[in-house]
Design a protein around this motif. Structure first.
Motif, PDB file in Angstrom:
ATOM      1  N   PRO A  13     -25.126  -2.468   6.737  1.00 26.36           N
ATOM      2  CA  PRO A  13     -26.404  -3.097   7.066  1.00 26.36           C
ATOM      3  C   PRO A  13     -26.230  -4.528   7.576  1.00 26.36           C
ATOM      4  CG  PRO A  13     -26.112  -3.039   4.697  1.00 26.36           C
ATOM      5  CD  PRO A  13     -24.959  -2.281   5.301  1.00 26.36           C
ATOM      6  N   GLY A  14     -25.000  -5.034   7.588  1.00 30.64           N
ATOM      7  CA  GLY A  14     -24.717  -6.368   8.114  1.00 30.64           C
ATOM      8  C   GLY A  14     -24.409  -7.377   7.026  1.00 30.64           C
ATOM      9  N   PRO A  15     -23.779  -8.476   7.430  1.00 36.52           N
ATOM     10  CA  PRO A  15     -23.328  -9.462   6.447  1.00 36.52           C
ATOM     11  C   PRO A  15     -24.457 -10.121   5.656  1.00 36.52           C
ATOM     12  CG  PRO A  15     -22.975 -10.273   8.683  1.00 36.52           C
ATOM     13  CD  PRO A  15     -23.397  -8.834   8.793  1.00 36.52           C
ATOM     14  N   GLU A  16     -25.619 -10.287   6.240  1.00 33.57           N
ATOM     15  CA  GLU A  16     -26.717 -10.922   5.502  1.00 33.57           C
ATOM     16  C   GLU A  16     -27.193 -10.039   4.353  1.00 33.57           C
ATOM     17  OE1 GLU A  16     -27.670 -14.068   5.616  1.00 33.57           O
ATOM     18  OE2 GLU A  16     -26.063 -14.281   7.086  1.00 33.57           O
ATOM     19  N   ARG A  17     -27.320  -8.729   4.622  1.00 34.48           N
ATOM     20  CA  ARG A  17     -27.733  -7.814   3.538  1.00 34.48           C
ATOM     21  C   ARG A  17     -26.649  -7.724   2.468  1.00 34.48           C
ATOM     22  NH1 ARG A  17     -32.651  -4.888   3.464  1.00 34.48           N
ATOM     23  NH2 ARG A  17     -31.785  -4.542   1.414  1.00 34.48           N
ATOM     24  N   LEU A  18     -25.373  -7.742   2.874  1.00 27.83           N
ATOM     25  CA  LEU A  18     -24.285  -7.695   1.900  1.00 27.83           C
ATOM     26  C   LEU A  18     -24.256  -8.975   1.073  1.00 27.83           C
ATOM     27  CD1 LEU A  18     -21.478  -5.961   3.987  1.00 27.83           C
ATOM     28  CD2 LEU A  18     -23.190  -4.916   2.476  1.00 27.83           C
ATOM     29  N   ARG A  19     -24.541 -10.107   1.702  1.00 30.76           N
ATOM     30  CA  ARG A  19     -24.632 -11.376   0.952  1.00 30.76           C
ATOM     31  C   ARG A  19     -25.810 -11.303  -0.020  1.00 30.76           C
ATOM     32  NH1 ARG A  19     -24.732 -16.030   4.604  1.00 30.76           N
ATOM     33  NH2 ARG A  19     -22.491 -15.952   4.390  1.00 30.76           N
ATOM     34  N   GLU A  20     -26.903 -10.692   0.408  1.00 30.23           N
ATOM     35  CA  GLU A  20     -28.068 -10.523  -0.465  1.00 30.23           C
ATOM     36  C   GLU A  20     -27.688  -9.711  -1.716  1.00 30.23           C
ATOM     37  OE1 GLU A  20     -32.390  -8.619   0.259  1.00 30.23           O
ATOM     38  OE2 GLU A  20     -31.414  -9.373   2.076  1.00 30.23           O
ATOM     39  N   LEU A  21     -26.899  -8.656  -1.519  1.00 24.18           N
ATOM     40  CA  LEU A  21     -26.433  -7.864  -2.657  1.00 24.18           C
ATOM     41  C   LEU A  21     -25.553  -8.711  -3.559  1.00 24.18           C
ATOM     42  CD1 LEU A  21     -26.088  -5.264  -4.273  1.00 24.18           C
ATOM     43  CD2 LEU A  21     -24.294  -4.583  -2.644  1.00 24.18           C
ATOM     44  N   SER A  22     -24.636  -9.466  -2.973  1.00 23.94           N
ATOM     45  CA  SER A  22     -23.772 -10.352  -3.752  1.00 23.94           C
ATOM     46  C   SER A  22     -24.602 -11.340  -4.567  1.00 23.94           C
ATOM     47  CB  SER A  22     -22.820 -11.108  -2.816  1.00 23.94           C
ATOM     48  OG  SER A  22     -22.082 -12.071  -3.537  1.00 23.94           O
ATOM     49  N   ASP A  23     -25.595 -11.945  -3.939  1.00 27.23           N
ATOM     50  CA  ASP A  23     -26.455 -12.906  -4.640  1.00 27.23           C
ATOM     51  C   ASP A  23     -27.242 -12.251  -5.768  1.00 27.23           C
ATOM     52  OD1 ASP A  23     -25.523 -14.829  -2.890  1.00 27.23           O
ATOM     53  OD2 ASP A  23     -27.366 -14.917  -1.694  1.00 27.23           O
ATOM     54  N   THR A  24     -27.678 -11.014  -5.559  1.00 28.85           N
ATOM     55  CA  THR A  24     -28.398 -10.267  -6.596  1.00 28.85           C
ATOM     56  C   THR A  24     -27.495 -10.045  -7.803  1.00 28.85           C
ATOM     57  OG1 THR A  24     -29.794  -9.173  -4.953  1.00 28.85           O
ATOM     58  CG2 THR A  24     -29.594  -8.089  -7.101  1.00 28.85           C
ATOM     59  N   CYS A  36     -19.066 -12.953  -6.046  1.00 26.98           N
ATOM     60  CA  CYS A  36     -19.055 -11.499  -5.956  1.00 26.98           C
ATOM     61  C   CYS A  36     -18.749 -11.148  -4.509  1.00 26.98           C
ATOM     62  CB  CYS A  36     -20.410 -10.924  -6.365  1.00 26.98           C
ATOM     63  SG  CYS A  36     -20.561  -9.140  -6.095  1.00 26.98           S
ATOM     64  N   TRP A  37     -17.754 -10.324  -4.307  1.00 23.97           N
ATOM     65  CA  TRP A  37     -17.405  -9.893  -2.954  1.00 23.97           C
ATOM     66  C   TRP A  37     -17.931  -8.487  -2.720  1.00 23.97           C
ATOM     67  CZ3 TRP A  37     -11.556 -11.311  -3.622  1.00 23.97           C
ATOM     68  CH2 TRP A  37     -11.428 -12.700  -3.615  1.00 23.97           C
ATOM     69  N   VAL A  38     -18.357  -8.219  -1.494  1.00 23.17           N
ATOM     70  CA  VAL A  38     -18.885  -6.907  -1.134  1.00 23.17           C
ATOM     71  C   VAL A  38     -18.159  -6.417   0.115  1.00 23.17           C
ATOM     72  CG1 VAL A  38     -20.943  -5.578  -0.544  1.00 23.17           C
ATOM     73  CG2 VAL A  38     -21.152  -7.573  -2.061  1.00 23.17           C
ATOM     74  N   LEU A  39     -17.580  -5.233   0.028  1.00 19.68           N
ATOM     75  CA  LEU A  39     -16.858  -4.620   1.145  1.00 19.68           C
ATOM     76  C   LEU A  39     -17.550  -3.326   1.533  1.00 19.68           C
ATOM     77  CD1 LEU A  39     -13.306  -4.873  -0.448  1.00 19.68           C
ATOM     78  CD2 LEU A  39     -14.335  -6.491   1.133  1.00 19.68           C
ATOM     79  N   TRP A  40     -17.804  -3.137   2.813  1.00 20.82           N
ATOM     80  CA  TRP A  40     -18.425  -1.904   3.310  1.00 20.82           C
ATOM     81  C   TRP A  40     -17.411  -1.175   4.174  1.00 20.82           C
ATOM     82  CZ3 TRP A  40     -23.723  -0.448   2.746  1.00 20.82           C
ATOM     83  CH2 TRP A  40     -24.068   0.737   3.402  1.00 20.82           C
ATOM     84  N   ARG A  41     -17.139   0.058   3.826  1.00 20.12           N
ATOM     85  CA  ARG A  41     -16.229   0.880   4.623  1.00 20.12           C
ATOM     86  C   ARG A  41     -16.995   2.075   5.164  1.00 20.12           C
ATOM     87  NH1 ARG A  41     -12.411   0.198  -0.096  1.00 20.12           N
ATOM     88  NH2 ARG A  41     -11.121  -1.553   0.528  1.00 20.12           N
ATOM     89  N   ARG A  42     -17.026   2.161   6.471  1.00 18.16           N
ATOM     90  CA  ARG A  42     -17.684   3.320   7.089  1.00 18.16           C
ATOM     91  C   ARG A  42     -16.704   4.489   7.053  1.00 18.16           C
ATOM     92  NH1 ARG A  42     -20.830   3.583  12.844  1.00 18.16           N
ATOM     93  NH2 ARG A  42     -21.848   5.569  12.410  1.00 18.16           N
TER      94      ARG A  42
END
Length: 147
Positions: A13-24, A36-42
């Motif tokens: 969903p993009g780096p901003e949404r992943l940062r939002e998850l990290s912040d949550t 908190c780090w978030v990695l997305w693998r397609r």
């Protein structure tokens, strides 16, 4: 520091949404933003076996790695929060999102150039207050540079 690994057939969903998850996650755990780090693998559904993906689902598989210091109830809430967030971000039902936590025990974590040990008898691991002032400043600086 939690690390969230997301595998899904859909694009990130993009780096901003992943940062939002990290912040949550950091807010939920009471730790500083950026810890908190978030990695997305397609994942191509033709290169794996998950029947739901073959049937068209885009629900992710998630592995959340965190220190053993967090109580089971806290991790249960964290897993549900991650599933709900990714359900919304991916547009899939929350009950299709698979989230599993992986606990790291004292002495099994290497970061900032050293193996980390914490008091397991107290039920709490190291906080940023247990780190040197220099380590804390470096960690926060890295997080701020990423913003």
């Amino acid at each position: 520091m939690p690390v969230i690994e997301i595998c899904a057939p859909a694009p990130s969903p993009g780096p901003e949404r992943l940062r939002e998850l990290s912040d949550t996650v950091t807010a939920l755990l009471g730790i500083p933003t950026g810890m908190c780090w978030v990695l997305w693998r397609r994942v191509d559904p033709t290169e794996c076996y998950r029947p739901e993906w073959a049937a068209g689902s885009v629900a992710p598989i998630v592995f959340l790695t965190c220190k053993e210091q967090y109580a089971a109830e806290q991790v249960e809430h964290l897993n549900a929060t991650v599933a709900a967030f990714l359900s919304t971000a991916s547009g899939c039902p929350a009950n299709e999102v698979y989230v599993a936590d992986r606990r790291v025990r004292s002495g099994e974590l290497f970061t900032r150039g050293a193996t980390v040990h914490w008091d397991t008898t107290a039920g709490l691991g190291p906080s940023l207050g247990d780190l040197s002032d220099q380590q804390t400043a470096e960690t926060r600086e890295r997080g701020e540079r990423l913003r």
